[in-house]
Every structure is written in C-alpha cells, then in structure tokens.
Design an enzyme around this catalytic site. Sequence first.
Site: not given
Ligand code: PEP
Ligand code: MG
Length: 547
Positions: A290, A326, A424, A447-448, A458
């Site tokens: 990140r 990223r 995502e 996650n997103d 989230r």
């Molecule tokens: C995600 O969205 O799964 C991801 C890995 O990115 P972040 O958690 O940094 O938004």
């Molecule tokens: Mg994300």
Amino acid sequence: MQQGKAKIAGNGIAIGPVFEIKTQDLKVSDLAILSIEDELTRLQAGSEDALEQIKALIDEQGSDSAAAEILEFHAMLCQEDELLDPARELIKQGGINAAVAILQAGKAQADEFKALDDPYMQARAADMLDVSQRIASCIAGVKLQTKPSVRSVIVADDLTPSQTAAFAREHVAAIVLRQGTLNSHAAILARNMGVPSLIEASLPLNIDGKIMAVDATAGCYYLEPDEPTIVKMQQAKDDWDKEQLKLFALRGKASIAPCGHKMLVCANIGSPDEIEFALDNDCEGVGLMRSEFLYIGHETYPTEEEQYQAYARVATTLNGRPLVIRTLDIGADKKCPYFELPAEENPALGLRALRICLTRPELFKVQLRAICRAAARGNILLMLPMVTAVSEVQKAKALLEESLRELIREGKACTRPQLGIMIETPAAAVLSAQLAREVEFFSIGTNDLMQYTCALDRQNSSLAPFYDPHHPALLELIKLTARNAHAAGIWVGICGEAAADLSLTNTFIEYGIDELSVSPSRILPVRAQILSSDAECSNRRGSEILF
Ligand code: PEP
Ligand code: MG
C-alpha cells in the site's frame, strides 16, 4: 488470580514476571528558571543530547532494523523547528524553564495529531511525546529508559516507540498495555519482533514482579495465575510453540496443493519496515504494497526521488521476488489534507484512488515515474486500485507510456513494470473479461469488493454480524473474475483479508486462484492449508505463474 480480556496486537503465549514501566514523573517543574537566553541555550543543548542518545540507540539496534527506522524519525523530530520553535516561543514569553516548555510544545503537537481522523496519524502523537520527553529528561538530567534484565512480561499504560525499540528481544516474553492502539509504532514493533502482545487490558497498578500468563491467541491474561491455570497455559504454550515450529518447517517450501495447483503466498505490507518480518515468514513476494505510507502523515506530496528510493529499497531487499506496488489509494477513510479534497457526503463512493490520480495526471506521473525507475532495480509490478471502467485503465496506461518516454528522453534507467488492476468493485468484476485484455494480472480486493457488493460499510463495526466473506455474491464475483482472467491468459490473486481465511482456501484453489497475499504472520498458516488441501482445482491453467 485475576483474569481479563484484551485486544490482541501480536499473537503468542507467554508466562513470566511482570516488569512494570511506570509513566515517568520528570519533576521538571522543580527546575530553576534561568534567564531567557540561558533557557534557550538549555533547550538547544537538551535537543542535541537527545539526538546523541537516539543515535546511540540506532547503533545498538543496527541501522537496517525496523526500530532504527523509527528512531531515525525521532532523530529528525529532535532537530525539527516544528517542535522546537513553539518551545522557544514559550521560553521567550518568560517564567518557564526549557524542560517544561518542550513538554508543553510536545503535548500541543501530539494533541493536534490525536485530533486527526486517521489512526496512523493519531499514532504519531506517541512519537512527538516520546521525543519531547527525551529532550526534557536531557535538560533535567533524568534517566528515562528502563528495561528488564530478565525475561519478563512488560506492563505499561502505553509504551513509546523508543522504549519498545530499546528492549533486548530475549528479555521480552510479552507486552501488555492498559492503553495502546493496533496502529501505534509500539504495537507494530512488537509484532515485528514476534512478541505476544495485548492492548486495552484493564490491569491494576503496582503489579511489578507478579507472575502473569498472557494468552495472545485467545486475547486474555491471568495475573497471579493459580496452579491449574499455570499448567493449562504451559500446555497451551507448548502446543503453540510446536505449531510454530511445524509452520516454520514450511519455510522454503512451494505452496502446491495435493491436486497439483500451485499458488504463491505473498505478503501485504503497509510500509517498507514490514518487509523483514514478511521475509522471516518466507513470503514468496509482496502481493500488495500500500503506497499510502508515502503520502499519509507527510506535509506535502512526496517527491519522485523519495518514492523511487523507498520502492527500490523494498525491491532490492526482496532480491528478485515480485513486489506489487499499488498506486495511491487515498480518499474515503484514508485522509491526506494537502490534497485539499472536497468534503463529501459519501466518501467511500467519492473521489478516491485512481479517480484522483486521473484527475491530477501531473501528480500521478510522479508516482508512475518513480515506479518505472525502481522497476529497473528489481522485480516490480504496478497495480491500479478502485478500477470501475476499461477507459480508466486505458488512461492510466497512456500516462504510464508517457512517463516511460520522458524517462528515456532524460536518460534515466527505467523499465516498464507488469501492469495489473485490483478487482474491488462489482463493476470491475462484471467487466473482468474486457479488463483482462488490457492488463497482465488481477488482484481481488475482497475488503472493498464485499463492501460495494453487499452495501456494507467496512468501517462500521455494528455491521460486523452481516460481514460474511462466504457471501455467495462475493464468491460468484471472485469465480467470474478468475475464469475471465484465465481465459485471457493472465494470472489472478487475492489480496483482501479473505485471502487469509483458511475456511476459504479450498474454494480459492477450486477457482484456480494463482496467488494469495496476506499479512506476514498469516503466510505460513495459509501455506499449511494449501499443502493439506483436499480441493480439486477445476480451473487450472496448467501454466506457471507469470510473475
Ligand atoms: C481491499 O479492498 O480488499 C484491499 C486489499 O485494499 P484496501 O484494504 O487497502 O482498501
Ligand atoms: Mg481496497
């Protein structure tokens, strides 16, 4: 016996005597107040002595360690006008000694950090307090650091990063804090040291020397445990140690399921200082770096050179293993004031990540150029977050080409990195067949993807009961994405938290997922799960991963 629950900041089990660190009372207010001129000189001398102390600590730690990186940051703060100028102003107003002035200035700065929304920035308040206390202690001639000389359970209200960094690893059985946050440097260092750690423990004061059992796998502790509890914890510790040894025996092994499907198990890292812990856990690469660490917490945009140095350092440390960087993913919960983004009603659905980069191409190109230059030094891949349309990828590709052309014209060493995107958003998953023709890999951000597919914020802890990574809609989108990636001949990974969910490993093998990227401490458990899986991979491409 007293027992309680606490939050886990680093896994493990330990039993030992408590070494309690009490919040230091510096008694600096007792110091005489000299003339303004003399107090200013005292302040200067105190900051120089503090700098010398920090440099000595860096030498003790070895300049490559994660602790040294934090101490380097402290060394910088020691000389910063941002901290020293307000203290000088206070002294000039008269009636205050230099030690009290620096403590007040440090506290004011720390309060500003604490007031920010971002947990990372809030955690930096501890660094500010730490440095101001060190300078004050130098002025007052008080010795700040205390550390155990036998293996102990360290108990404190909170720890400063430099206190944590100064502990000899062999003397730290566990760390238990009454306060603390998961994002604080102290917690990060404890995790990097592989020390069982708990935070937010409601422990009584004055427990120095008492025996304490810490179960940082279940999130509980026992103060003065009775005999049956000691036996139970000793057994749990033996089992944990055996489990760790078994997992460590998997270092160096390829992650191949019995059905023949090969996966790479990589690490997610949020800053360069996490790379050593990832390598200790035998990461096969970094599947998600990140890059926000370069932007958040800074006063202004990081330069191309700063970014290049940071990326190249991680790539070189990885020694040929892949590093997926990223590009900037700020917006929503990741705030960065100098971007001056407009206030939004729905920030998670707002101007964020790639959308910001495409509307500010000159800014985006600084990062693209830094990544292309670092790609000449190691195995670097570039990944775009929050894609929702093919046109966004095409625009980003045009900027990448432009950046490469410029660098070549300027005679700077550079390489075109493999280009991938995060899947995502539901839009990206649905369009994955078309997107696969534009890029060389996909990495699914569950996650997103979960947040946007199931309309579940989230960040909202009251939605936790609804947050189910086994949700059929999420799994269908992952399956669709994997099928479309493989049909186009590109590889597909998962880098969201679901990648480390062992109850989903079989499903991911069956979908033919090529790579899982997880937090460093989860690498070996995931590899163990792959090696013992009874899944049948139906979507196997039969080809090696294309890193
Ligand atoms: C995600 O969205 O799964 C991801 C890995 O990115 P972040 O958690 O940094 O938004
Ligand atoms: Mg994300």
